[in-house]
Design a protein around this motif. Structure first.
Motif, PDB file in Angstrom:
ATOM      1  N   SER A 113       3.991  10.330  -9.594  1.00  0.00           N
ATOM      2  CA  SER A 113       2.748   9.720  -9.078  1.00  0.00           C
ATOM      3  C   SER A 113       1.496  10.008  -9.059  1.00  0.00           C
ATOM      4  O   SER A 113       0.713   9.466  -9.551  1.00  0.00           O
ATOM      5  CB  SER A 113       2.998  10.109  -7.426  1.00  0.00           C
ATOM      6  OG  SER A 113       3.639   9.514  -6.494  1.00  0.00           O
ATOM      7  N   GLY A 128       2.473   0.157  -3.854  1.00  0.00           N
ATOM      8  CA  GLY A 128       2.874   1.405  -2.424  1.00  0.00           C
ATOM      9  C   GLY A 128       3.678   0.316  -1.771  1.00  0.00           C
ATOM     10  O   GLY A 128       3.886   0.910  -0.415  1.00  0.00           O
ATOM     11  N   VAL A 177       1.013   8.387  -2.182  1.00  0.00           N
ATOM     12  CA  VAL A 177      -0.857   8.258  -2.354  1.00  0.00           C
ATOM     13  C   VAL A 177      -1.069   9.119  -2.606  1.00  0.00           C
ATOM     14  O   VAL A 177      -2.450   8.620  -3.390  1.00  0.00           O
ATOM     15  CB  VAL A 177      -1.009   7.488  -1.377  1.00  0.00           C
ATOM     16  CG1 VAL A 177      -2.473   6.793  -1.311  1.00  0.00           C
ATOM     17  CG2 VAL A 177      -0.167   5.978  -1.094  1.00  0.00           C
TER      18      VAL A 177
END
Length: 145
Positions: free
Chosen positions: A47, A100, A107
């Motif tokens: 991420s 998302g 996140v």
């Protein structure tokens, strides 16, 4: 007979700004995910890598877009720069929204990497711009030195 020396490419503000932004942010694209991996695991690192790469891509495209704006009419420069900014935000929002929808994305590492790399890139843009500026020495009519 000797051949002429190769000429160096002319330094332009765009080139200097892009190098100023890319040189300090490129190592962060590698370093931030590695540190994230050590702190939070492999999916957080993926991420963070995605956030760092996304940051560099968005800001490089913004600088290229500003180059196009500056080649246009002077009267529309501010409106064009605002248009580039809005397009950057819209593209970023679409990418973040689509990411998302996944289950694997974390996140917080993505956001931290995006912001960190983006801040370094922006600071590098300013440094690159300031390096390319040349002082102007002008004597106006009627002025003595």
């Amino acid at each position: 007979m000797t051949s002429p020396a190769p000429t160096r490419p002319r330094r332009t503000p765009l080139r200097s700004m892009l190098l100023g932004g890319l040189v300090p942010s490129a190592p962060l694209v590698v370093l931030v995910p590695l540190l994230t991996w050590a702190a939070a695991g492999p999916w957080a690192a993926v991420s963070a890598l995605l956030g760092a790469v996304l940051s560099v891509v968005v800001f490089v495209l913004g600088v290229v877009g500003i180059k196009g704006v500056l080649t246009g009419p002077t009267a529309s420069t501010m409106a064009g720069a605002f248009g580039v900014f809005v397009l950057q935000l819209a593209a970023l929002a679409a990418v973040i929204w689509s990411l998302g929808q996944t289950t694997w994305l974390e996140v917080v590492p993505l956001a931290i990497a995006f912001i960190l790399v983006g801040m370094v890139f922006q600071a590098g843009l300013v440094v690159g711009y300031l390096r390319i500026r040349t002082p102007l020495d002008v004597t106006l009519p009627g002025e003595t030195r």
